[in-house]
Structure formats: C-alpha cells, structure tokens
Design an enzyme around this catalytic site. Structure first.
Site, PDB file in Angstrom:
ATOM      1  N   ASN A 131     -10.847  -2.937  -5.916  1.00  0.00           N
ATOM      2  CA  ASN A 131      -9.986  -2.330  -6.403  1.00  0.00           C
ATOM      3  C   ASN A 131     -10.014  -1.920  -8.004  1.00  0.00           C
ATOM      4  O   ASN A 131     -10.195  -1.448  -8.949  1.00  0.00           O
ATOM      5  CB  ASN A 131      -8.798  -2.687  -7.191  1.00  0.00           C
ATOM      6  CG  ASN A 131      -6.891  -2.328  -6.131  1.00  0.00           C
ATOM      7  OD1 ASN A 131      -6.613  -2.986  -5.686  1.00  0.00           O
ATOM      8  ND2 ASN A 131      -8.152  -1.290  -5.457  1.00  0.00           N
TER       9      ASN A 131
ATOM     10  N   ASP B 146       1.044  -0.552  -0.372  1.00  0.00           N
ATOM     11  CA  ASP B 146       0.295  -0.116  -0.298  1.00  0.00           C
ATOM     12  C   ASP B 146       0.739   1.095  -0.134  1.00  0.00           C
ATOM     13  O   ASP B 146       1.859   0.752   0.684  1.00  0.00           O
ATOM     14  CB  ASP B 146      -0.792   0.115   1.224  1.00  0.00           C
ATOM     15  CG  ASP B 146      -2.278   1.324   1.371  1.00  0.00           C
ATOM     16  OD1 ASP B 146      -2.178   1.696   0.453  1.00  0.00           O
ATOM     17  OD2 ASP B 146      -2.638   1.329   2.085  1.00  0.00           O
TER      18      ASP B 146
HETATM   19  C1  FPP Z   1      -2.256   0.451  -2.919  1.00  0.00           C
HETATM   20  O1  FPP Z   1      -1.143   1.964  -2.934  1.00  0.00           O
HETATM   21  C2  FPP Z   1      -1.026  -0.756  -4.641  1.00  0.00           C
HETATM   22  C3  FPP Z   1      -1.998  -0.894  -5.019  1.00  0.00           C
HETATM   23  C4  FPP Z   1      -3.658  -1.172  -5.563  1.00  0.00           C
HETATM   24  C5  FPP Z   1      -1.454  -2.181  -6.347  1.00  0.00           C
HETATM   25  C6  FPP Z   1      -0.518  -2.646  -5.980  1.00  0.00           C
HETATM   26  C7  FPP Z   1       0.734  -2.738  -7.009  1.00  0.00           C
HETATM   27  C8  FPP Z   1       1.349  -2.639  -7.829  1.00  0.00           C
HETATM   28  C9  FPP Z   1       2.296  -3.151  -6.486  1.00  0.00           C
HETATM   29  C10 FPP Z   1       2.198  -2.575  -9.198  1.00  0.00           C
HETATM   30  C11 FPP Z   1       2.454  -3.295 -10.467  1.00  0.00           C
HETATM   31  C12 FPP Z   1       1.821  -5.044  -9.339  1.00  0.00           C
HETATM   32  C13 FPP Z   1       3.000  -5.596 -10.045  1.00  0.00           C
HETATM   33  C14 FPP Z   1       2.569  -7.151  -9.193  1.00  0.00           C
HETATM   34  C15 FPP Z   1       3.647  -5.709 -11.126  1.00  0.00           C
HETATM   35  P1  FPP Z   1      -2.296   2.792  -3.405  1.00  0.00           P
HETATM   36  O2  FPP Z   1      -2.396   3.149  -4.972  1.00  0.00           O
HETATM   37  O3  FPP Z   1      -3.597   1.906  -2.765  1.00  0.00           O
HETATM   38  O4  FPP Z   1      -1.912   3.700  -2.702  1.00  0.00           O
HETATM   39  P2  FPP Z   1      -3.020   4.859  -1.922  1.00  0.00           P
HETATM   40  O5  FPP Z   1      -3.224   4.550  -0.286  1.00  0.00           O
HETATM   41  O6  FPP Z   1      -1.720   5.929  -1.521  1.00  0.00           O
HETATM   42  O7  FPP Z   1      -3.146   5.495  -3.057  1.00  0.00           O
END
Ligand code: FPP
Length: 253
Positions: A70, A22
């Site tokens: 998501n 996250d």
């Molecule tokens: C949460 O950060 C992350 C995600 C919803 C997606 C996770 C994806 C990756 C790490 C990149 C690609 C994955 C792979 C397997 C190559 P957020 O967007 O919720 O962050 P925030 O809470 O700060 O907005």
C-alpha cells in the site's frame, strides 16, 4: 448483549478472526465519490465489526489495515489513511478501555509517520493490561516480509550459539513471528469478492477456514459477520485427517 448473538454455538466460536478489508475504492466509485470517502466509511465498518466481535466473545480480531504494498498508493491517499487511523485510535480509546480491548500492531510500524507511531504506542501502552479481546492491526504488514524477518532473527540466534539448527521446529519458528503467542486464525474473511490472499498471514492461515463475500468493506457490518460465523460453525474442520476420524475423536471427548 444483542439478540442476534445467542443463536451462535459458544463452544465452536472462532477464537481468532482475520479480515482482509477490501473494496473501499469501489464503494466510493459506485457513488461517484473520491476514494477517501470510501476509506472513511470503511473506518465505520471497522468500528462496527470490532464491537460485534467483542460482543460475540472472539479472542483475537486481526484487520489488514495497510499492507507493505500500500506504500505505492498516491501520497494523498496514504496520508488520508494515516489520519483515519490516528483518528480511529483516538476516538476508540475510551471504548477500548471500557470494554477491556487490548490493541496490538503487527508489521513494520516504524515506517509510519512519527505522530501516528506515537498515538499507536500510547494506545497500546494504555490498553496493555486489558483482559478482553485483542484487536490486532496489520500495519505496513506483509506475510513474506514477516517470514523473512523471523528467519533473520532465528539465523542470528543460531550464529550466536543460542539455538541449534535441529531445534528449529514449526512451534519455534512461529514464536519468531509477529503473531507470537496468538492462536492461529480460525476464520479468514475477505470482502469485495477477490479470491486472493494478498500476502496476508501466509504462515498462520495453513488450516484457516476462508470465506469470501462480494460485499464491499464499507457495506460490511455486524449482521453479515454473524451470518458468516454461522456458516463457519456448519463447516467440518479436518486438519488433514478424515471426517470419520474427527467423529470418532468427538465421541471419545
Ligand atoms: C482496501 O480497499 C482497503 C485498504 C487498503 C485500507 C483499509 C482501511 C480502512 C478500512 C480504513 C481505516 C482503517 C482503520 C483501522 C481505522 P481498496 O482501497 O483497495 O479498495 P478497492 O480495491 O475497491 O480500490
């Protein structure tokens, strides 16, 4: 092997580490970048952490890459995440083969665009017989959804007369989950400081040790992971019994 790993006790390594990645969006906002740049840097952390887990000798690494919730994100963010995933799978295949890593996906992967499903399936097929670490990507995954899907499959077995209601034990129930055959997570890490489970592995984390770090996922790299595994090794896992009982059982071993 890198010199930071021998300091861990091999006999008490977590067999299965699960991570709620996250903070990509906040990482980008702090730098006045768009959220996609945060996800892109997050993919670099994925590469680093997969490598570190394999070197440590972890059996299963489960990464929460895309939740059922998501799908409600803006369309352009969803498609950026899809192409990052596709790019990751393509670019990591050679290293997975070289290092014996097996890829698996848990979740409603059929909801993903056909081109992503195709690459995912190809990489899973190519790596199926690899003997090393299992890299388990949670994709369009929701813990409640997983439990409901298992209950449906079990109900169908009962209706068909292949299973008796009295035969449904915790072990039987577990065998209908996406994680069937895998050890339950020993350690769950969540980055970016939020104290939530967010519908992740609800059944499987009953006795899992939880570690929350305030580090945002794109800044989370091997050094911090090794520190957390050190901290995990200092904890006493009691599984509902007393500390004295645990010590007595250890003396008998
Ligand atoms: C949460 O950060 C992350 C995600 C919803 C997606 C996770 C994806 C990756 C790490 C990149 C690609 C994955 C792979 C397997 C190559 P957020 O967007 O919720 O962050 P925030 O809470 O700060 O907005």
């Amino acid at each position: 092997m890198n010199s930071d790993i021998p300091s861990l006790q091999p006999e008490s390594l977590p067999r299965h580490i699960a991570i709620i990645m996250d903070g990509n969006g906040r990482w980008a906002r702090k730098r006045s970048l768009n959220r996609i740049r945060g996800h892109r840097e997050g993919a670099e952390s994925v590469r680093d952490i997969v490598r570190a887990c394999r070197e440590m000798g972890i059996e299963v690494l489960t990464l929460y890459a895309f939740s059922t919730e998501n799908w409600q994100r803006p369309r352009h963010e969803i498609s950026a995440l899809m192409s990052l995933l596709k790019g990751f799978l393509r670019s990591e295949l050679a290293e997975m083969m070289e290092n014996g890593i097996r890829l698996n996906a848990i979740g409603q992967t059929e909801r993903f665009p056909a081109d992503v499903v195709k690459v995912l399936q190809e990489v899973m097929d190519m790596t199926r017989k690899n003997p090393g670490m299992l890299l388990n990507l949670a994709l369009s995954y929701g813990g409640r959804d997983e439990i409901v899907a298992a209950a449906r499959k079990i109900a169908a077995e009962v209706v068909a007369g292949r299973l008796q209601a009295e035969e449904i034990t915790e072990a039987v129930f577990s065998s209908y989950l996406y994680t069937q055959g895998m050890p339950e997570p020993d350690l769950l890490i969540r980055t970016s400081g939020e104290m939530r489970i967010s519908n992740f592995l609800l059944w499987q984390i009953a006795y899992t040790e939880i570690y929350v770090t305030s580090t945002l996922w794109p800044d989370f790299r091997r050094g911090e992971l090794i520190h957390i595994v050190h901290e995990y090794q200092k904890r006493e896992r009691r599984f509902g019994v007393t500390g004295d009982q645990i010590k007595k059982a250890r003396r008998r071993e």
